[in-house]
Design a protein around this motif. Structure first.
Motif, PDB file in Angstrom:
ATOM      1  N   HIS A   1     -64.251 -17.169   6.124  1.00  0.00           N
ATOM      2  CA  HIS A   1     -63.911 -18.606   6.079  1.00  0.00           C
ATOM      3  C   HIS A   1     -64.798 -20.043   5.657  1.00  0.00           C
ATOM      4  CE1 HIS A   1     -60.567 -18.390   8.721  1.00  0.00           C
ATOM      5  NE2 HIS A   1     -60.830 -17.590   9.161  1.00  0.00           N
ATOM      6  N   SER A   2     -65.608 -19.135   4.639  1.00  0.00           N
ATOM      7  CA  SER A   2     -66.116 -20.697   4.045  1.00  0.00           C
ATOM      8  C   SER A   2     -65.558 -20.586   2.545  1.00  0.00           C
ATOM      9  CB  SER A   2     -68.152 -19.593   4.152  1.00  0.00           C
ATOM     10  OG  SER A   2     -67.666 -18.577   2.898  1.00  0.00           O
ATOM     11  N   ILE A   3     -65.035 -20.291   2.077  1.00  0.00           N
ATOM     12  CA  ILE A   3     -63.701 -20.387   1.090  1.00  0.00           C
ATOM     13  C   ILE A   3     -62.712 -21.455   1.217  1.00  0.00           C
ATOM     14  CG2 ILE A   3     -62.019 -19.099   0.148  1.00  0.00           C
ATOM     15  CD1 ILE A   3     -62.757 -16.842  -0.137  1.00  0.00           C
ATOM     16  N   LEU A   4     -62.461 -21.609   2.607  1.00  0.00           N
ATOM     17  CA  LEU A   4     -61.648 -22.983   2.575  1.00  0.00           C
ATOM     18  C   LEU A   4     -62.710 -23.689   3.056  1.00  0.00           C
ATOM     19  CD1 LEU A   4     -58.885 -21.817   6.060  1.00  0.00           C
ATOM     20  CD2 LEU A   4     -58.502 -22.237   3.399  1.00  0.00           C
ATOM     21  N   GLU A   5     -63.599 -23.753   3.552  1.00  0.00           N
ATOM     22  CA  GLU A   5     -64.673 -24.959   4.395  1.00  0.00           C
ATOM     23  C   GLU A   5     -65.161 -25.942   2.627  1.00  0.00           C
ATOM     24  OE1 GLU A   5     -67.844 -24.067   7.012  1.00  0.00           O
ATOM     25  OE2 GLU A   5     -65.847 -22.883   7.624  1.00  0.00           O
ATOM     26  N   ALA A   6     -65.005 -24.667   1.815  1.00  0.00           N
ATOM     27  CA  ALA A   6     -66.035 -25.070   0.546  1.00  0.00           C
ATOM     28  C   ALA A   6     -64.411 -26.088  -0.207  1.00  0.00           C
ATOM     29  CB  ALA A   6     -66.407 -24.018  -0.430  1.00  0.00           C
ATOM     30  N   ALA A   7     -63.372 -25.929   0.032  1.00  0.00           N
ATOM     31  CA  ALA A   7     -62.216 -26.326  -0.394  1.00  0.00           C
ATOM     32  C   ALA A   7     -61.998 -27.567   0.001  1.00  0.00           C
ATOM     33  CB  ALA A   7     -61.447 -25.388  -1.074  1.00  0.00           C
ATOM     34  N   GLY A   8     -62.634 -27.798   1.021  1.00  0.00           N
ATOM     35  CA  GLY A   8     -62.257 -28.702   1.691  1.00  0.00           C
ATOM     36  C   GLY A   8     -61.222 -28.418   2.996  1.00  0.00           C
ATOM     37  N   MET A   9     -60.857 -27.375   3.478  1.00  0.00           N
ATOM     38  CA  MET A   9     -59.419 -27.004   4.015  1.00  0.00           C
ATOM     39  C   MET A   9     -59.970 -26.898   5.431  1.00  0.00           C
ATOM     40  SD  MET A   9     -58.201 -25.646   0.715  1.00  0.00           S
ATOM     41  CE  MET A   9     -55.777 -25.497   1.344  1.00  0.00           C
ATOM     42  N   THR A  10     -58.779 -26.996   6.115  1.00  0.00           N
ATOM     43  CA  THR A  10     -58.528 -26.232   7.511  1.00  0.00           C
ATOM     44  C   THR A  10     -57.220 -24.998   7.315  1.00  0.00           C
ATOM     45  OG1 THR A  10     -57.185 -27.415   8.347  1.00  0.00           O
ATOM     46  CG2 THR A  10     -59.167 -28.013   9.056  1.00  0.00           C
ATOM     47  N   GLU A  11     -57.471 -24.139   8.309  1.00  0.00           N
ATOM     48  CA  GLU A  11     -56.649 -22.947   8.273  1.00  0.00           C
ATOM     49  C   GLU A  11     -54.962 -23.149   7.819  1.00  0.00           C
ATOM     50  OE1 GLU A  11     -56.784 -19.036  10.721  1.00  0.00           O
ATOM     51  OE2 GLU A  11     -59.058 -19.853  11.085  1.00  0.00           O
ATOM     52  N   GLU A  12     -54.640 -24.005   9.025  1.00  0.00           N
ATOM     53  CA  GLU A  12     -53.558 -25.367   8.958  1.00  0.00           C
ATOM     54  C   GLU A  12     -53.455 -25.334   8.115  1.00  0.00           C
ATOM     55  OE1 GLU A  12     -54.388 -28.110  11.911  1.00  0.00           O
ATOM     56  OE2 GLU A  12     -54.060 -26.611  14.024  1.00  0.00           O
ATOM     57  N   VAL A  13     -53.872 -26.311   7.338  1.00  0.00           N
ATOM     58  CA  VAL A  13     -54.232 -27.088   5.957  1.00  0.00           C
ATOM     59  C   VAL A  13     -53.304 -26.158   4.698  1.00  0.00           C
ATOM     60  CG1 VAL A  13     -54.424 -29.056   4.182  1.00  0.00           C
ATOM     61  CG2 VAL A  13     -55.414 -28.981   6.327  1.00  0.00           C
ATOM     62  N   ALA A  14     -54.351 -24.689   4.490  1.00  0.00           N
ATOM     63  CA  ALA A  14     -53.918 -23.839   3.910  1.00  0.00           C
ATOM     64  C   ALA A  14     -52.491 -23.181   4.136  1.00  0.00           C
ATOM     65  CB  ALA A  14     -54.144 -22.944   4.152  1.00  0.00           C
ATOM     66  N   GLU A  15     -51.920 -23.333   5.688  1.00  0.00           N
ATOM     67  CA  GLU A  15     -50.922 -22.711   5.938  1.00  0.00           C
ATOM     68  C   GLU A  15     -49.589 -23.394   5.383  1.00  0.00           C
ATOM     69  OE1 GLU A  15     -47.997 -20.395   7.397  1.00  0.00           O
ATOM     70  OE2 GLU A  15     -50.174 -19.715   7.734  1.00  0.00           O
ATOM     71  N   GLU A  16     -49.763 -25.284   5.782  1.00  0.00           N
ATOM     72  CA  GLU A  16     -49.101 -26.030   5.153  1.00  0.00           C
ATOM     73  C   GLU A  16     -48.761 -26.108   3.558  1.00  0.00           C
ATOM     74  OE1 GLU A  16     -47.604 -30.421   7.349  1.00  0.00           O
ATOM     75  OE2 GLU A  16     -49.706 -30.114   5.586  1.00  0.00           O
ATOM     76  N   MET A  17     -49.508 -25.897   3.254  1.00  0.00           N
ATOM     77  CA  MET A  17     -49.780 -26.270   1.747  1.00  0.00           C
ATOM     78  C   MET A  17     -48.819 -25.032   1.124  1.00  0.00           C
ATOM     79  SD  MET A  17     -53.567 -26.284   0.198  1.00  0.00           S
ATOM     80  CE  MET A  17     -53.339 -25.707  -1.605  1.00  0.00           C
ATOM     81  N   TYR A  18     -49.539 -23.832   2.080  1.00  0.00           N
ATOM     82  CA  TYR A  18     -48.183 -22.402   1.768  1.00  0.00           C
ATOM     83  C   TYR A  18     -46.763 -22.664   1.878  1.00  0.00           C
ATOM     84  CZ  TYR A  18     -46.392 -18.632   2.317  1.00  0.00           C
ATOM     85  OH  TYR A  18     -45.304 -16.227   2.728  1.00  0.00           O
ATOM     86  N   GLN A  19     -46.829 -22.836   2.616  1.00  0.00           N
ATOM     87  CA  GLN A  19     -45.287 -23.122   3.307  1.00  0.00           C
ATOM     88  C   GLN A  19     -44.351 -24.353   2.443  1.00  0.00           C
ATOM     89  OE1 GLN A  19     -43.186 -22.339   6.149  1.00  0.00           O
ATOM     90  NE2 GLN A  19     -44.886 -21.824   7.815  1.00  0.00           N
ATOM     91  N   LEU A  20     -45.125 -25.600   2.497  1.00  0.00           N
ATOM     92  CA  LEU A  20     -44.950 -26.808   1.244  1.00  0.00           C
ATOM     93  C   LEU A  20     -44.771 -25.648  -0.402  1.00  0.00           C
ATOM     94  CD1 LEU A  20     -43.056 -29.769   1.345  1.00  0.00           C
ATOM     95  CD2 LEU A  20     -45.206 -30.539   0.951  1.00  0.00           C
ATOM     96  N   SER A  21     -45.646 -25.556  -0.605  1.00  0.00           N
ATOM     97  CA  SER A  21     -45.730 -24.623  -2.319  1.00  0.00           C
ATOM     98  C   SER A  21     -44.751 -23.409  -2.393  1.00  0.00           C
ATOM     99  CB  SER A  21     -46.779 -24.911  -2.395  1.00  0.00           C
ATOM    100  OG  SER A  21     -47.715 -23.449  -2.516  1.00  0.00           O
ATOM    101  N   ALA A  22     -44.895 -22.669  -1.160  1.00  0.00           N
ATOM    102  CA  ALA A  22     -44.074 -21.401  -1.602  1.00  0.00           C
ATOM    103  C   ALA A  22     -42.527 -21.090  -0.816  1.00  0.00           C
ATOM    104  CB  ALA A  22     -44.781 -20.641  -1.144  1.00  0.00           C
ATOM    105  N   ILE A  23     -42.462 -21.262   0.081  1.00  0.00           N
ATOM    106  CA  ILE A  23     -40.946 -21.281   0.695  1.00  0.00           C
ATOM    107  C   ILE A  23     -40.622 -21.941   1.511  1.00  0.00           C
ATOM    108  CG2 ILE A  23     -42.324 -18.512   1.631  1.00  0.00           C
ATOM    109  CD1 ILE A  23     -42.261 -19.756   4.521  1.00  0.00           C
TER     110      ILE A  23
END
Lengths: 177, 515
Positions: free
Chosen positions: B426-448
């Motif tokens: 999880h430090s990957i997300l933290e280092a990018a300034g994101m949470t799991e939710e944000v990552a999920e939302e980004m994925y939703q919007l950019s991929a599917i």
């Protein structure tokens, strides 16, 4: 005379070039204003009376010309700002004149049919259905003129506000009945 | 606070395959008339390259956009006075050869040619002069880096790069850049027009040219730093991308977005504070312009803003649309979309998610043992140089680009772990300034993301705009080449009806004069 007719008549007179004679019948007009029940319209007209009385005649004339005659922004010719000098304005004016003729009222002036004081006088005398048609037609222009007068800090906006107020009241009543 | 609604677009460059479908459908819809042959309101450029028109980004010479003069914002092409004295000769004007000379082919010859020893050919014929011509340049000459070993050096974005290296075969990189009019918050074309023919629509921020008022001065062409205003040589009027406003008003996406094969375009509205625009466009440091522009956007979830917006006449469904807006999500919430050339100070509203480069390749065999120590340093070794992206999207600030790329990489590694059911650091997300939710939302919007998630377009409120049917077929080009076939509604608009419906022109003179 009904209240709205009074307001239209009064605003119609005072939107014209200032006359010395006005001072003679001001008291009479003021007592007429007092009988208008709509408090907002009443207040606006009273404010304008105060402007008339508190401003020297020369200045009244000067401001009138500067407000209405020197540029096209706050002009009393309502269609001007929509069409400018385009050909369509001519057609629109012809149709407007036709509307006035249809109402069986006779025009005595050479003014263009989109001249606000003339329209207001028409509103004060015509039958209700013509009044409503005419109001609907010019509503946006009148609102726009009022806005522009406010932006220019002109006391003439009191007259426009009174007209708008009383017109709104009238249209509301028309819908109810 | 003066709240305005503004349409914006985001393009996800990772998904662009450079197929030019957007350009073709746009051209078929809008620029298939005589006089517009050379125009591509939407075009796709291969970067690095000089683009269309040639070197449009070189605004030191082309004089598009704004600059600061003694701390005050001024048109690069000069103020009112210099415009007036140069009104009959604009030396900065882009010429037709900078775009290209449009041509067709002599197809008739293929059919009518008499019997000969050799095959008949269709020779290219200029659409300007009708003469046979040699084709030496086109709107898309540098497609997939064709000839870029020569022209690429003139790409203004290459200035700060070690170009020697970047054009070596092993080091070559490329990306596609689809471009339309930016419908800027602070449009310099509008300010450049001496006739007041260009305007930014009050209700949705779309920038248009009033064809009746255009007086052919062409200062808009110079004024626009993106060179997205064109001149119709037949009607002698300026024309430009309209953001497909007839479709947008109907709740449909622009034709370029609708037909985009890669589904990389997103359309939505943002609310912004018009009172802040001048200040934001005037910040001293170019690198602060991106943040300054973000600062003008208003939070549509803030009840105070909502209340004020309603008070200022923004319809409720538009506020709702601003909340669902993918543009707001990508640009403001997730901060992965960036404006194109913010240093022009026009505050553009078409934003881009920078391309990642094939990053699995860059990571080599370490894909599955991902830790922040491995993946983030590789960003610097991506094929497309960070400096190049920074020159395009952040006025040279590489920090912002790195942050965005980090987010994109972090999202992908996170989703990879989720899909493969593998443990995730999880430090990957933290280092990018994101949470799991944000990552999920980004994925939703950019991929599917589905159609209705990509295009959140509130319809215009036509109940406020009178009888539109009577104007059908009458708008636009009636002075020259009206669309006769679509004159469905009333033969000619009744001027009185027009007057009553209150179609107020947006006039320069609307501000009070005199008195």
């Amino acid at each position: 005379m009904k209240a709205h007719q009074k307001v239209y008549k009064i605003t119609s007179i005072f939107l014209q070039y200032p006359q010395k004679e006005w001072y003679d019948f001001l008291p009479e007009i003021k007592s007429e204003i007092a009988t208008i029940e709509n408090p907002t319209a009443n207040a606006y007209l009273t404010s304008f009376m105060y402007y008339l009385e508190s401003t020297p005649f020369d200045q009244l004339c000067e401001r009138y010309v500067k407000t209405f005659d020197f540029h096209g922004i706050t002009t009393l010719y309502l269609t001007y700002n929509v069409f400018k000098d385009s050909r369509e304005r001519g057609e629109a004016l012809v149709k407007l004149r036709q509307l006035v003729t249809d109402s069986n009222l006779e025009t005595e002036t050479e003014e263009l049919p989109d001249y606000l004081p003339m329209i207001l006088e028409f509103l004060s005398a015509a039958e209700d259905k013509y009044v409503q048609r005419m109001l609907k037609l010019h509503a946006k222009s009148i609102l726009k003129l009022d806005q522009d007068l406010v932006e220019n800090d002109s006391d003439y906006h009191f007259l426009l506000k009174a007209t708008i107020e009383i017109s709104n009241e009238m249209m509301r009543n028309a819908k109810v009945s | 606070m003066k709240i305005k609604a503004q349409f914006g677009m985001v393009m996800n460059l990772d998904k662009c395959i450079g197929c030019h479908t957007c350009s073709v459908t746009c051209s078929n819809t809008w620029t298939n008339r005589p006089g517009t042959e050379y125009m591509y309101w939407n075009n796709v450029e291969t970067k690095p390259g000089v683009g269309y028109p040639k070197e449009w980004e070189n605004n030191d010479e082309k004089k598009g956009g704004w600059h600061l003069k003694n701390g005050k914002l001024e048109l690069k092409a000069g103020g009112k006075f210099s415009k007036l004295i140069n009104i009959f000769y604009n030396k900065d004007l882009v010429e037709i050869d900078d775009y290209y000379e449009p041509w067709t082919y002599d197809y008739e010859n293929l059919v009518n040619s008499p019997e000969k020893d050799h095959q008949p050919v269709a020779r290219p014929k200029s659409q300007l002069t009708g003469e046979y011509m040699d084709i030496t340049w086109g709107p898309n000459w540098e497609d997939d880096l064709a000839g870029a070993h020569e022209t690429g050096k003139n790409d203004p974005n290459m200035r700060n790069l070690d170009e020697q290296i970047k054009f070596e075969f092993e080091e070559t990189f490329m990306m596609y850049l689809p471009r339309i009019c930016e419908h800027c918050q602070n449009p310099s074309c509008v300010s450049s027009c001496p006739s007041g023919a260009m305007y930014k629509r009050e209700e949705d921020g779309i920038v248009l040219v009033d064809q009746d008022s255009c007086r052919s001065w062409r200062f808009c062409m110079t004024g626009c730093p993106y060179k997205k205003v064109y001149f119709n040589w037949k009607t002698n009027k300026a024309e430009k991308c309209t953001f497909c406003f007839p479709r947008i008003e109907n709740g449909q996406p622009t034709i370029c977005s609708e037909t985009c094969v890669g589904r990389l375009r997103y359309i939505g509205i943002v609310l912004y504070d018009a009172d802040k625009v001048l200040e934001a466009a005037s910040v001293e440091d170019e690198k602060d312009l991106y943040e300054a522009q973000l600062g003008t956007f208003l939070d549509p979830f803030d009840p105070v803003i909502q209340k004020e917006a309603v008070k200022q006449g923004i319809p409720e469904d538009w506020i709702e649309a601003a909340q669902k807006s993918p543009v707001y999500k990508l640009a403001v919430e997730q901060k992965i979309a960036l404006p194109l050339h913010p240093e022009y100070r026009t505050m553009p509203m078409v934003w881009y998610i920078p391309p990642l480069s094939p990053f699995m390749n860059a990571l080599g065999g370490q894909v599955d043992s991902l830790s922040p120590d491995v993946i983030f340093p590789t960003i610097n070794q991506f094929r497309i140089p960070i400096d190049y992206l920074a020159s395009l999207f952040t006025a040279g600030d590489t920090g912002v680009i790195k942050k965005v790329l980090r987010k994109l990489v972090a999202m992908r590694t996170y989703m990879r772990a989720v899909q493969l059911n593998k443990p995730f650091d999880h430090s990957i997300l933290e280092a990018a300034g994101m949470t799991e939710e944000v990552a999920e939302e980004m994925y939703q919007l950019s991929a599917i993301a589905k159609y209705e998630d990509r295009y959140v377009i509130p319809k215009s409120h036509r109940e406020d705009s009178g009888d539109m049917f009577s104007h059908q077929g009458n708008a636009g080009f009636e002075f020259m080449e009206a669309c006769r076939s679509c004159m469905g509604g009333g033969q000619e608009a009744d001027p009185l009806e027009y007057y009553e419906s209150g179609f107020w022109r947006e006039l320069d003179e609307s501000s009070p004069k005199g008195v």
